[in-house]
Design a protein around this motif. Structure first.
Motif, PDB file in Angstrom:
ATOM      1  N   VAL A 153       0.825  -1.203   0.000  1.00  0.00           N
ATOM      2  CA  VAL A 153       0.000   0.000   0.000  1.00  0.00           C
ATOM      3  C   VAL A 153       0.859   1.252   0.000  1.00  0.00           C
ATOM      4  O   VAL A 153       0.591   2.219  -0.696  1.00  0.00           O
ATOM      5  CB  VAL A 153      -0.943  -0.011   1.220  1.00  0.00           C
ATOM      6  N   ARG A 154       1.933   1.252   0.780  1.00  0.00           N
ATOM      7  CA  ARG A 154       2.788   2.420   0.898  1.00  0.00           C
ATOM      8  C   ARG A 154       3.615   2.609  -0.358  1.00  0.00           C
ATOM      9  O   ARG A 154       4.293   1.691  -0.795  1.00  0.00           O
ATOM     10  CB  ARG A 154       3.716   2.269   2.102  1.00  0.00           C
ATOM     11  N   GLN A 155       3.567   3.777  -0.920  1.00  0.00           N
ATOM     12  CA  GLN A 155       4.313   4.057  -2.145  1.00  0.00           C
ATOM     13  C   GLN A 155       5.585   4.857  -1.897  1.00  0.00           C
ATOM     14  O   GLN A 155       6.253   5.259  -2.828  1.00  0.00           O
ATOM     15  CB  GLN A 155       3.422   4.811  -3.137  1.00  0.00           C
ATOM     16  N   GLY A 156       5.925   5.074  -0.633  1.00  0.00           N
ATOM     17  CA  GLY A 156       7.158   5.786  -0.332  1.00  0.00           C
ATOM     18  C   GLY A 156       7.030   7.289  -0.549  1.00  0.00           C
ATOM     19  O   GLY A 156       5.949   7.826  -0.735  1.00  0.00           O
ATOM     20  N   ILE A 157       8.155   7.976  -0.528  1.00  0.00           N
ATOM     21  CA  ILE A 157       8.170   9.424  -0.680  1.00  0.00           C
ATOM     22  C   ILE A 157       9.078   9.803  -1.839  1.00  0.00           C
ATOM     23  O   ILE A 157       9.986   9.056  -2.229  1.00  0.00           O
ATOM     24  CB  ILE A 157       8.668  10.115   0.608  1.00  0.00           C
ATOM     25  N   VAL A 158       8.827  10.981  -2.399  1.00  0.00           N
ATOM     26  CA  VAL A 158       9.658  11.501  -3.480  1.00  0.00           C
ATOM     27  C   VAL A 158      10.782  12.323  -2.856  1.00  0.00           C
ATOM     28  O   VAL A 158      10.533  13.292  -2.129  1.00  0.00           O
ATOM     29  CB  VAL A 158       8.836  12.368  -4.450  1.00  0.00           C
ATOM     30  N   LEU A 159      12.013  11.920  -3.126  1.00  0.00           N
ATOM     31  CA  LEU A 159      13.168  12.586  -2.545  1.00  0.00           C
ATOM     32  C   LEU A 159      13.764  13.599  -3.510  1.00  0.00           C
ATOM     33  O   LEU A 159      13.645  13.456  -4.726  1.00  0.00           O
ATOM     34  CB  LEU A 159      14.246  11.540  -2.203  1.00  0.00           C
ATOM     35  N   GLU A 160      14.409  14.609  -2.957  1.00  0.00           N
ATOM     36  CA  GLU A 160      15.191  15.507  -3.801  1.00  0.00           C
ATOM     37  C   GLU A 160      16.328  14.704  -4.419  1.00  0.00           C
ATOM     38  O   GLU A 160      17.050  14.004  -3.716  1.00  0.00           O
ATOM     39  CB  GLU A 160      15.758  16.659  -2.966  1.00  0.00           C
ATOM     40  N   GLN A 161      16.500  14.824  -5.729  1.00  0.00           N
ATOM     41  CA  GLN A 161      17.433  13.927  -6.410  1.00  0.00           C
ATOM     42  C   GLN A 161      18.880  14.428  -6.461  1.00  0.00           C
ATOM     43  O   GLN A 161      19.813  13.669  -6.291  1.00  0.00           O
ATOM     44  CB  GLN A 161      16.919  13.634  -7.817  1.00  0.00           C
ATOM     45  N   ASN A 162      19.080  15.698  -6.733  1.00  0.00           N
ATOM     46  CA  ASN A 162      20.440  16.272  -6.732  1.00  0.00           C
ATOM     47  C   ASN A 162      21.424  15.457  -7.583  1.00  0.00           C
ATOM     48  O   ASN A 162      22.550  15.205  -7.176  1.00  0.00           O
ATOM     49  CB  ASN A 162      20.983  16.371  -5.295  1.00  0.00           C
ATOM     50  N   LYS A 163      20.997  15.049  -8.763  1.00  0.00           N
ATOM     51  CA  LYS A 163      21.830  14.192  -9.604  1.00  0.00           C
ATOM     52  C   LYS A 163      22.768  14.971 -10.528  1.00  0.00           C
ATOM     53  O   LYS A 163      23.585  14.380 -11.235  1.00  0.00           O
ATOM     54  CB  LYS A 163      20.952  13.257 -10.434  1.00  0.00           C
ATOM     55  N   GLU A 164      22.629  16.269 -10.556  1.00  0.00           N
ATOM     56  CA  GLU A 164      23.503  17.076 -11.405  1.00  0.00           C
ATOM     57  C   GLU A 164      24.619  17.705 -10.572  1.00  0.00           C
ATOM     58  O   GLU A 164      24.436  17.968  -9.382  1.00  0.00           O
ATOM     59  CB  GLU A 164      22.682  18.158 -12.113  1.00  0.00           C
ATOM     60  N   PRO A 165      25.778  17.931 -11.206  1.00  0.00           N
ATOM     61  CA  PRO A 165      26.087  17.773 -12.636  1.00  0.00           C
ATOM     62  C   PRO A 165      26.562  16.372 -13.048  1.00  0.00           C
ATOM     63  O   PRO A 165      26.959  16.173 -14.191  1.00  0.00           O
ATOM     64  CB  PRO A 165      27.203  18.784 -12.838  1.00  0.00           C
TER      65      PRO A 165
END
Length: 375
Positions: free
Chosen positions: A28-40
């Motif tokens: 049921v739990r879909q988790g949370i959306v995290l800040e990705q900070n994948k750049e650069p």
């Protein structure tokens, strides 16, 4: 109101705990959306840092009639997600009647893009690896899974990579947790994208796996980057090459959510599971905050546990309560620590509790057995 353990509620109701009951709630739990900070790092390409002695090492004892699984074994290829030899995963997929091959390039943890970046830059090798696995296990189809939430990254990804369909997983972190049931129903087997690239090299170029793909990032280095490095490299060597700050107070190896903090940078070498090396300047544990009772950790736990209670029981050494509150079902995603406004070390304490519970149960079992012998 906190959500109590299914096992504990079952005890109060006089019922036996059912894992099938638990699994219905588990998804049921879909988790949370995290800040990705994948750049650069993500859009910056992959830099290769490889020792001469470990560059394109031929596979030992390779025979002309070796099949794909045997080549994977002789090449020493390790799946970066599970840490298991690739040939064992291939054997299992073949024995269980796998129908779908999934190349995992999710990278749903902040900063980390050490699967997605190789998938985008080395697409031809990835596709080749996928086709080899399909042939080895007799699968009917394949797809590549990537994380939909890439934050502010300018990288665009089409509906296909090299002719292989791309599935954009939109669930929150941990994304792989929300996919378990789906994979099971379609008889899918998941393989790390990097392991598939190494398989293509092993079959086509006859070389062993001597390198790993790693993201170096964090505010403790001058620049972030995705690297392909040989397995003899140390964490300290790589961080200094990318401008390790003297103000860095914490270095995490493995991943921003599930990684481990290390202190001896020059003795810690990269491994097949070193997805990321993160250097951070700020250490929140030094602030000595206390729990404010917000319940956020329970709200975001993807498997419906009560992290706050587990945290308190670990600190108090109440092992029987750890068992009642299902500590063994924790998947170690680190979400509880991520959302904690007091910056408590909830995840690491729960991990410690799991290990101490095993020791406690073993000691209790030995005591009971010795009592039976005396009787």
């Amino acid at each position: 109101m906190p959500e109590f353990s299914n096992r504990l509620l079952a005890r109060f109701a006089g019922q036996r705990f059912s894992y099938r009951w638990y699994s219905d709630i588990h998804l049921v739990r879909q988790g949370i959306v995290l800040e990705q900070n994948k750049e650069p790092a993500l859009s910056g390409g992959i830099q290769r840092i490889c020792s001469r002695t470990l560059d394109h090492v031929p596979i030992d004892d390779l025979q002309p009639d070796d099949d794909i699984v045997t080549i994977a074994r002789k090449a020493g290829i390790i799946d970066e997600n599970t840490g298991r030899p690739l040939y064992l995963l291939l054997d299992r997929a073949r024995d269980t009647g796998c129908r779908v091959i999934i190349a995992d390039a999710l990278d749903d943890e902040p900063y980390i893009s050490s699967q997605l970046a190789p998938a985008l830059e080395m697409t031809e090798q990835l596709v080749r690896g996928i086709e080899l696995v399909k042939e080895a296990v007799g699968a009917e189809s394949a797809r590549i899974e990537i994380y939909k939430e890439l934050g502010d990254s300018p990288v665009t990804i089409g509906e296909e990579l090299g002719g292989i369909p791309v599935d954009r997983v939109g669930a929150g972190y941990p994304a792989d947790n929300s996919l378990i049931q789906k994979h099971r129903e379609e008889k899918a087997s998941v393989f790390g994208a990097c392991a598939l690239i190494h398989l293509a090299r092993a079959v086509d170029e006859k070389i062993a796996q001597t390198t790993v793909f790693v993201t170096v990032a964090g505010d403790g280095v001058a620049t972030s980057a995705n690297l392909e490095v040989s397995i003899d490299k140390t964490v300290g060597e790589l961080l200094r090459q990318f401008g390790l700050s003297e103000e860095t107070s914490r270095v995490v190896v493995g991943g921003s959510m599930r990684g481990m903090t290390i202190t001896d940078l020059d003795s810690t070498r990269v491994t097949a599971q070193t997805r990321g090396i993160l250097a951070m300047r700020e250490v929140f544990k030094d602030y000595n905050y206390t729990c404010i009772g917000c319940g956020k950790c329970s709200d975001v736990c993807p498997v419906g546990l009560s992290p706050y209670y587990l945290y308190k029981f670990v600190q108090a050494g109440r092992y029987s309560m750890l068992e009642d509150f299902d500590i063994d079902l924790c998947i170690g995603c680190g979400t509880c620590s991520y959302v904690c406004p007091a910056k408590l070390k909830i995840a690491s304490e729960i991990t410690r509790g799991k290990m101490e519970l095993v020791q406690y149960m073993n000691a209790r079992r030995e005591k009971e057995q010795s009592g039976e012998v005396r009787a």
